[in-house]
Design a protein around this motif. Structure first.
Motif, PDB file in Angstrom:
ATOM      1  N   ALA A  75      74.197  79.964 175.232  1.00 46.12           N
ATOM      2  CA  ALA A  75      72.717  80.203 174.782  1.00 46.12           C
ATOM      3  C   ALA A  75      72.222  78.756 174.632  1.00 46.12           C
ATOM      4  O   ALA A  75      70.976  78.887 174.641  1.00 46.12           O
ATOM      5  CB  ALA A  75      72.623  80.843 173.594  1.00 46.12           C
ATOM      6  N   SER A  78      69.335  78.077 176.605  1.00 50.10           N
ATOM      7  CA  SER A  78      67.930  78.673 176.189  1.00 50.10           C
ATOM      8  C   SER A  78      67.474  77.697 174.798  1.00 50.10           C
ATOM      9  O   SER A  78      66.152  77.442 174.996  1.00 50.10           O
ATOM     10  CB  SER A  78      68.044  80.066 175.810  1.00 50.10           C
ATOM     11  OG  SER A  78      68.973  80.253 174.903  1.00 50.10           O
ATOM     12  N   HIS A 180      65.131  78.087 181.352  1.00 46.50           N
ATOM     13  CA  HIS A 180      64.696  78.105 180.013  1.00 46.50           C
ATOM     14  C   HIS A 180      64.322  79.124 179.411  1.00 46.50           C
ATOM     15  O   HIS A 180      63.405  79.715 179.369  1.00 46.50           O
ATOM     16  CB  HIS A 180      63.638  76.889 179.749  1.00 46.50           C
ATOM     17  CG  HIS A 180      63.944  75.278 180.283  1.00 46.50           C
ATOM     18  ND1 HIS A 180      64.773  74.742 179.696  1.00 46.50           N
ATOM     19  CD2 HIS A 180      63.536  74.777 181.759  1.00 46.50           C
ATOM     20  CE1 HIS A 180      64.979  73.634 180.419  1.00 46.50           C
ATOM     21  NE2 HIS A 180      64.136  73.857 181.544  1.00 46.50           N
ATOM     22  N   GLY A 181      65.413  79.786 178.774  1.00 46.53           N
ATOM     23  CA  GLY A 181      64.690  81.306 178.373  1.00 46.53           C
ATOM     24  C   GLY A 181      66.070  81.856 177.201  1.00 46.53           C
ATOM     25  O   GLY A 181      66.712  80.833 176.895  1.00 46.53           O
ATOM     26  N   GLN A 182      65.917  82.858 176.861  1.00 40.55           N
ATOM     27  CA  GLN A 182      66.865  83.369 175.720  1.00 40.55           C
ATOM     28  C   GLN A 182      67.563  84.756 176.416  1.00 40.55           C
ATOM     29  O   GLN A 182      67.227  85.190 177.375  1.00 40.55           O
ATOM     30  CB  GLN A 182      65.795  83.947 174.502  1.00 40.55           C
ATOM     31  CG  GLN A 182      64.989  83.114 173.903  1.00 40.55           C
ATOM     32  CD  GLN A 182      64.283  83.847 172.906  1.00 40.55           C
ATOM     33  OE1 GLN A 182      63.212  84.567 173.176  1.00 40.55           O
ATOM     34  NE2 GLN A 182      64.730  83.651 171.707  1.00 40.55           N
ATOM     35  N   PRO A 183      68.852  84.912 175.872  1.00 42.44           N
ATOM     36  CA  PRO A 183      69.758  86.092 176.278  1.00 42.44           C
ATOM     37  C   PRO A 183      68.748  87.294 176.062  1.00 42.44           C
ATOM     38  O   PRO A 183      67.897  87.464 175.202  1.00 42.44           O
ATOM     39  CB  PRO A 183      70.655  86.199 175.271  1.00 42.44           C
ATOM     40  CG  PRO A 183      70.768  84.452 175.085  1.00 42.44           C
ATOM     41  CD  PRO A 183      69.579  84.146 174.840  1.00 42.44           C
ATOM     42  N   TRP A 187      65.815  88.037 173.369  1.00 41.75           N
ATOM     43  CA  TRP A 187      64.553  88.130 173.829  1.00 41.75           C
ATOM     44  C   TRP A 187      63.852  89.414 173.342  1.00 41.75           C
ATOM     45  O   TRP A 187      62.651  89.445 172.774  1.00 41.75           O
ATOM     46  CB  TRP A 187      64.208  88.008 175.457  1.00 41.75           C
ATOM     47  CG  TRP A 187      62.950  88.072 175.949  1.00 41.75           C
ATOM     48  CD1 TRP A 187      62.327  89.315 176.205  1.00 41.75           C
ATOM     49  CD2 TRP A 187      61.889  87.179 176.043  1.00 41.75           C
ATOM     50  NE1 TRP A 187      61.019  88.928 176.518  1.00 41.75           N
ATOM     51  CE2 TRP A 187      60.787  87.616 176.683  1.00 41.75           C
ATOM     52  CE3 TRP A 187      62.011  85.668 176.237  1.00 41.75           C
ATOM     53  CZ2 TRP A 187      59.680  86.931 177.101  1.00 41.75           C
ATOM     54  CZ3 TRP A 187      61.015  85.137 176.464  1.00 41.75           C
ATOM     55  CH2 TRP A 187      59.667  85.393 177.108  1.00 41.75           C
ATOM     56  N   ALA A 225      74.402  86.688 177.386  1.00 41.62           N
ATOM     57  CA  ALA A 225      74.398  84.974 177.517  1.00 41.62           C
ATOM     58  C   ALA A 225      74.143  84.810 179.149  1.00 41.62           C
ATOM     59  O   ALA A 225      73.496  83.682 179.250  1.00 41.62           O
ATOM     60  CB  ALA A 225      75.522  84.503 177.054  1.00 41.62           C
ATOM     61  N   LEU A 228      69.071  85.660 181.158  1.00 45.00           N
ATOM     62  CA  LEU A 228      68.147  84.747 180.433  1.00 45.00           C
ATOM     63  C   LEU A 228      66.848  85.423 180.815  1.00 45.00           C
ATOM     64  O   LEU A 228      66.559  85.876 182.009  1.00 45.00           O
ATOM     65  CB  LEU A 228      68.374  83.496 180.489  1.00 45.00           C
ATOM     66  CG  LEU A 228      69.537  82.762 180.094  1.00 45.00           C
ATOM     67  CD1 LEU A 228      69.633  81.377 180.199  1.00 45.00           C
ATOM     68  CD2 LEU A 228      70.028  83.361 178.631  1.00 45.00           C
ATOM     69  N   SER A 230      62.757  84.543 180.364  1.00 44.52           N
ATOM     70  CA  SER A 230      61.665  83.953 179.800  1.00 44.52           C
ATOM     71  C   SER A 230      60.502  84.580 180.040  1.00 44.52           C
ATOM     72  O   SER A 230      60.397  85.471 180.705  1.00 44.52           O
ATOM     73  CB  SER A 230      61.770  82.388 180.636  1.00 44.52           C
ATOM     74  OG  SER A 230      61.511  82.564 182.038  1.00 44.52           O
TER      75      SER A 230
END
Length: 947
Positions: A75, A78, A180-183, A187, A225, A228, A230
C-alpha cells in the motif's frame, strides 16, 4: 556471474567464492514449506557455517515476501509511506532515472518514485529495484521474466510498462507507471461505494486480467494490494510472479514452483499452494476471493479459519459484516439480501476447489456478472421456473410495477403517512426545544427585566456566557443535538479568543461523544487533528507529540485518506517549520494534503487551506509570484464555495497583501490589506480582533511607502480599538509590534522600546507563529541601536541573527536584513573588520538578486572603504548600491533611499566634489523630512551615517 553490489547496499558476510553455494541453498530453501525451514537451517553441514548468517537474513526476507508480495507494504504506493530501511538514497542515479523518494520495500527489493533524468522526456515512474545481494539464480531470472511479461501488456487498467535495463553497476530496474491510488477494498470503503459501484470497479479488474490472459499471461498474485484505484480508475500492478501460460520448459517449471509459493496464501488457489499446475483457473479463483472481500469485507480464508466450515458450505450472504453494509449505505439485512442468490452462486463457482469446476475463463466470470446485473439467467447454476419467471418480471419491471402499484398504493401510502407523522412529531419536539432555549437566551436582553447591565447593551458573548450552562439540562433527551450545540458554542468561543471557555465546552462535548458513540467518532478525530494543528501554528514544541497521537487515532479508525488525513498532513507541514532543513519534507506533506482533498466536495475548506499553506511555503522560499498565484487560486475556490466563509476570504486577501509587500509591490499590498480590513469590518465589526491586524498591516505598508501621516492616523485608530483585556491577545501584540517598529524606523526609538519589550515578553510566553520572536528581536535591536543602548542592541541582535540563520530558508531576504543591520551596528561601534565581514556575506549570498538589503550592504562596504581611505573602492560600492536600489526586488522601506544618498554624498565629498555632495545631502534631507519624525536626527542637519 554475481553482479557488483550497489555502493549503498549492506555487504554480505561471506567472500565471493561462496556465491555459487549460496545461490544453490537459496533455491533449495525457497522450495521448502515455511514450517520446515528452521529445521533445514539447523541441519546445514558444518562446512557451510560462513553462509549461516546470510541465509538467516534471506529466510526472514523470504517470509516477508510470501506474506506480502514483492513489497513488504504494497500500500505504500498509494499512501506515500516510506520503507523502514532503504539501501538507496534520494537523488541517486539508476540508469537514466533519478530517485525521488521510496515508496515501499520488502524481502525481494524496493520500489522508488523516480524521474527521467537524461532529458529524453519528462515523466515520473515507479522504479522497481531488486536487492543487490539477491541478484543470483532464480531471483534475477524472475525479475527479467517480469520485464518480458510487462512488455507484452498494454491495457488502460494495467500499470504501464515504460522501460527496463541495467545501470553501470549491474543493477536491474523496471520503470512502471507511478500509480497514486488505494487498494480496491480501501477505496470502496473510503468512498462508501454501493453494490453497483463495487461491481463496476470489479468489471475493470476482470477486463485487465482477461487482457493479460489473452497475451498468455497469468498474474498469480491477485489481491487488493495489487489492484489500486484512483480517480482515473483501476490499475493492476505487480506481475512479479506472473507465468507465461504457453511456456512449459523445464527451467520454467522449477521457477514456477518457487513462484507459486510466493503467492499470498489468503488469495492463492488450492492447486497453487499445493505446487500444482498454474492455469487461467488460478486467476479465476483469486478474482473470486477478491470479489468476496469486496462484497463482504473479509476473505473466504478468514471465514473458514474462524468458523470451521468446509469450502462448499460457504455463502457470501452469510458473511457480510454490518460495518461494511453501513459503509456502503445499506443495512446488514438489505445487503445480505442483495448478495443472496446470483452473487452467491457466482462466487461458489469461482471459488470451486477443483480448477475444472470453476469458470473456464475470466471472460465467462465477467459475463455472468453482467447477466446478473441485467436480471438475466446466469450460467453458474440451474434455476427453477419460478426463479426464471422472477427474472423476466424484473426485466419488464415497468409494466409489472405499474400494475402492482395500484394494489400496493393504499398500504404504502398509509405506512408513509404514519412514518411522516412520527418524523414530523420528532422534528416538532426538537424545534420547540431549540425555540424555547433561544427565547431563554435572548430573554436576558429583555428591557422589562431588571439587570446590572442596561438591557439592549448586553453583548452577544455575554448572552452566550449566560446560556451555555443550560444546554445539558435543556436537551437532556437529545444527545446528538446537545453535542452539536456544545461543539458550536465551543467553536464560537475559540473564534472570540476565549480559550478557557472553548476548552471547557470542548471537554463536555467530547465526553458525551465518547460515552454514547465511542472513541473513534468524527468529533474525537477532528479534535485530535485540530489540537495538533493549533500547536503547530503557535510553534508549540508539543505539536510533534500531538501529531503522533492524532496519527494513531486515524490509523485505528482506518482514516488513512480523505479530508481529515489532509488536515493532518497540513498540520505536519506547519509543525516541521520549527526544524531547520525540512523544506522538502514540508512540501511532501503539503502535496499529500492536496491529494487527500482532491476528491473532496467544494464545501471542504481544506481544499482552500492547503493552497494557502503552499503559498506560504513559496513565500518563505522567496518565490513571491508563485505565492501570489496560489493565493489567488485559493481565493477563487473560497469565493466559489456554496458555504462561503468571509473570514477565510479576508485571510487570503491578507496573505496576498503580505506576499506583495515582501515582493516590493507596496501599492498592491496596501490595496489588498484594505480589502482584507473592509471584509473584517463588515463581518465581525471594526472593533473585533479579526479587524485589528489587517488594519495595522495596511498602516505599516503605507508607512513603508512614505505615507507617514496617514499611516500614523490609521495606527492611532486601530490602537484605540484595542480593549484593556486584549493585553495578552496575540493579534493585539502584532498590532503593537508593527506600530512600534515604525516609530523606531522614523526616528523615535525611545517611544518604541517599551512597547517592543512588552511584545517580546508576550511572544516568549506564547509566540503567534514560528518566526514572530526573531522578527521582533530584529526590530528591538534596531530600536536599541538608534537609542544608543549598545549593550542591549548587541545582545538582541546576536540572538535574532542566530535564530534567523538556524530557522529561516538558507539565503533568505529576512536573514540578509538581520545580517546587514548587525553589520551597520558593528560599523557604528568601530568594529570595521566585523562590519565588513557581515556586509560581504550579505552581498555574496544575495548573488544576482537585487534586494534592497544587498544595496544597503554595498553602501556599508563603501563606508568601510572610506574609513580605510580607499576612495575608488568606496565609489564602486556606492555606485553598485545605487544601481541595485534602482532595480530593487523584494521588500524595501522608502527610508533606505535617503541613507544611500548620504553614503553617495560622503563618497563624492571624499573625491573632492563638494557641490555635488551637498546637493545630494540636501535631497536626502528633504526626503527624510517627508518620511521621518521631525525630531529624528535624519530630519535635522545631523546626517550621521550610523543611523
Amino acid at each position: 556471474m554475481q553482479p557488483d553490489p550497489s555502493p549503498t547496499s549492506p555487504a554480505l558476510a561471506f567472500s565471493d567464492e561462496w556465491w555459487g553455494e549460496y545461490s544453490r541453498l537459496t533455491e533449495e530453501a525457497m522450495a521448502l514449506d515455511p514450517a520446515d525451514r528452521p529445521a533445514w537451517l539447523a541441519c546445514l553441514a558444518p562446512h557451510l557455517a560462513p553462509l549461516r548468517d546470510a541465509l538467516v537474513t534471506f529466510l526472514r526476507e523470504l517470509d516477508a515476501v510470501q506474506t506480502g508480495g514483492y513489497l513488504e507494504t504494497p500500500a505504500a504506493l498509494s499512501t506515500g509511506a516510506a520503507p523502514r530501511h532503504s539501501e538507496r538514497v534520494a537523488g541517486q542515479r539508476i540508469g537514466p532515472y533519478t530517485l525521488l523518494r521510496a515508496l515501499g520495500a520488502g524481502g525481494m527489493g524496493e520500489v522508488w518514485l523516480a524521474q527521467r533524468a537524461d532529458g529524453a522526456y519528462q515523466r515520473e515512474v515507479a522504479l522497481k529495484l531488486p536487492h543487490a545481494h539477491l541478484l543470483a539464480g532464480s531471483v534475477r531470472e524472475r525479475f527479467l521474466r517480469e520485464r518480458d511479461i510487462l512488455a507484452r501488456l498494454a491495457h488502460p487498467h494495467i500499470a504501464r510498462f515504460y522501460d527496463a535495463g541495467l545501470d553501470d553497476s549491474g543493477q536491474p530496474y523496471i520503470a512502471l507507471e507511478a500509480v497514486h491510488g488505494q487498494p480496491i477494498t480501501h477505496w470502496a470503503r473510503e468512498h462508501t461505494l454501493g453494490l453497483a459501484e463495487r461491481l463496476d470497479l470489479f468489471a475493470q479488474v476482470t477486463d485487465a486480467v482477461a487482457h493479460a490472459h489473452g497475451r498468455l499471461v497469468a498474474h498469480r498474485d491477485l489481491k487488493p494490494a495489487n489492484v489500486l484505484v484512483s480517480a482515473q480508475g483501476v490499475r493492476l500492478l505487480d506481475f512479479g510472479i506472473a507465468k507465461l501460460l504457453a511456456d512449459g520448459t523445464a527451467g520454467d517449471t522449477a521457477l514456477t514452483r518457487a513462484d507459486a509459493l510466493l503467492a499470498t496464501p489468503a488469495y492463492a488457489a488450492p492447486e497453487q499452494t499445493a505446487g500444482g499446475t498454474v492455469t487461467v483457473a488460478t486467476d479465476v479463483y483469486a478474482l473470486g476471493v477478491l470479489l468476496f472481500e469486496l462484497l463482504t469485507g473479509t476473505t473466504p480464508h478468514a471465514v473458514l479459519k474462524s468458523s470451521g466450515l468446509a469450502a462448499g458450505d460457504l455463502l457470501a450472504s452469510n458473511c457480510a459484516t454490518p460495518a461494511l453494509a453501513t459503509e456502503a449505505g445499506s443495512t446488514p439485512k438489505a445487503w445480505r439480501q442483495r448478495l443472496r442468490g446470483d452473487l452467491d452462486a457466482i462466487l461458489a463457482k469461482a471459488l470451486a476447489t477443483a480448477p475444472d469446476a470453476r469458470y473456464a475463463s475470466v471472460a465467462d466470470l465477467a459475463a455472468d456478472l453482467r447477466r446478473h446485473r441485467a436480471d438475466k439467467p446466469i450460467q453458474a447454476r440451474r434455476i427453477t421456473a419460478w426463479t426464471r419467471l422472477a427474472k423476466v418480471v424484473r426485466r419488464r419491471r415497468t409494466a409489472v410495477v405499474m400494475a402492482a402499484l395500484l394494489c400496493a398504493s393504499l398500504v404504502a401510502g398509509l405506512a408513509g403517512v404514519l412514518w411522516q407523522a412520527r418524523e414530523a412529531q420528532a422534528q416538532a419536539r426538537r424545534a420547540e426545544a431549540v425555540k424555547a432555549f433561544l427565547l431563554s437566551v435572548y430573554r436576558a436582553n429583555d428591557p422589562r427585566i431588571a439587570s446590572d447591565t442596561p438591557r439592549g447593551q448586553i453583548s452577544a458573548k455575554a448572552l452566550l456566557d449566560a446560556s451555555v450552562g443550560r444546554i445539558d439540562s435543556a436537551f437532556a433527551a437529545d444527545v446528538k443535538l446537545r453535542i452539536e450545540l456544545l461543539r458550536t458554542a465551543a467553536d464560537i468561543y475559540r473564534e472570540l479568543g476565549d480559550e478557557a471557555s472553548f476548552e471547557t465546552l470542548q471537554a463536555r462535548q467530547l465526553a458525551l461523544v465518547r460515552e454514547h458513540f465511542g472513541p473513534l467518532h468524527d468529533n474525537i478525530l477532528d479534535d485530535a487533528v485540530e489540537r495538533a494543528a493549533r500547536a503547530a501554528a503557535r510553534a508549540d514544541t508539543r505539536c510533534g507529540a500531538l501529531l503522533q497521537q492524532a496519527d494513531d487515532l486515524l490509523r485505528v479508525a482506518r482514516r488513512d485518506s480523505g479530508p481529515l488525513r489532509g488536515h493532518w498532513w497540513m498540520a505536519r507541514s506547519i509543525c516541521l517549520r520549527q526544524q531547520a532543513g525540512t523544506e522538502a519534507e514540508r512540501h511532501t506533506a503539503l502535496k499529500a494534503a492536496r491529494q487527500a482533498f482532491a476528491d473532496a466536495p467544494a464545501t471542504e475548506r481544506g481544499r482552500v487551506t492547503v493552497l494557502m499553506e503552499l503559498a506560504t511555503e513559496a513565500s518563505h522560499a522567496g518565490r513571491h509570484a508563485d505565492a501570489v498565484a496560489l493565493n489567488r487560486q485559493a481565493l477563487q475556490q473560497a469565493e466559489a464555495n456554496p458555504e462561503r466563509d468571509d473570514a477565510e476570504v479576508q485571510t487570503i486577501h491578507g496573505n496576498i497583501a503580505l506576499t506583495l509587500q515582501q515582493s516590493g509591490d507596496l501599492a498592491g499590498a496596501e490595496a489588498a490589506f484594505a480589502i482584507s480590513a473592509a471584509i473584517a469590518e463588515r463581518t465581525t465589526g471594526a472593533d473585533a480582533r479579526q479587524a485589528w491586524v489587517p488594519a495595522a498591516k495596511r498602516a505599516r505598508t503605507a508607512h513603508l511607502a512614505g505615507g507617514r501621516e496617514r499611516a500614523l492616523t490609521a495606527f492611532d485608530a486601530v490602537l484605540a480599538r484595542l480593549p484593556p483585556e486584549a493585553a495578552n491577545d496575540s493579534d493585539a501584540q502584532q498590532v503593537r509590534e508593527d506600530w512600534a517598529e515604525r516609530l523606531s524606523a522614523e526616528g523615535r526609538p525611545l517611544l518604541a522600546i517599551p512597547v517592543l519589550e512588552s511584545v517580546e515578553r508576550a511572544y516568549l510566553r506564547a509566540p503567534p507563529n514560528d518566526f514572530a520572536l526573531r522578527r521582533l528581536r530584529r526590530h528591538l535591536g534596531d530600536a536599541y541601536a538608534r537609542a544608543g543602548q549598545a549593550s542591549d542592541a548587541r545582545r538582541v541582535f546576536t540572538a535574532a541573527l542566530a535564530e534567523f540563520e538556524a530557522r529561516d530558508v538558507p539565503g533568505s531576504q529576512a536573514t540578509a536584513a538581520a545580517r546587514e543591520r548587525w553589520g551597520r551596528f558593528l560599523l557604528a561601534q568601530g568594529d570595521v573588520v566585523g562590519a565588513q565581514a557581515q556586509f560581504t556575506t550579505v552581498v555574496e549570498r544575495a548573488g544576482e538578486r537585487r534586494w534592497s538589503h544587498a544595496a544597503l550592504a554595498h553602501a556599508g562596504l563603501a563606508r568601510v572603504a572610506l574609513a580605510a581611505g580607499r576612495t575608488d573602492d568606496a565609489a564602486k560600492h556606492a555606485d553598485t548600491a545605487w544601481t541595485t536600489w534602482g532595480q530593487k526586488q523584494g521588500f524595501f522601506d522608502i527610508r533606505m533611499e535617503p541613507y544611500l544618498q548620504r553614503v553617495r554624498a560622503a563618497v563624492l565629498a571624499a573625491q573632492g566634489q563638494a557641490a555635488a555632495a551637498q546637493a545630494l545631502r540636501d535631497e536626502a534631507l528633504a526626503a527624510s523630512r517627508r518620511y521621518d519624525a521631525p525630531e529624528a536626527p535624519s530630519a535635522q542637519r545631523l546626517l550621521h551615517l550610523d543611523l
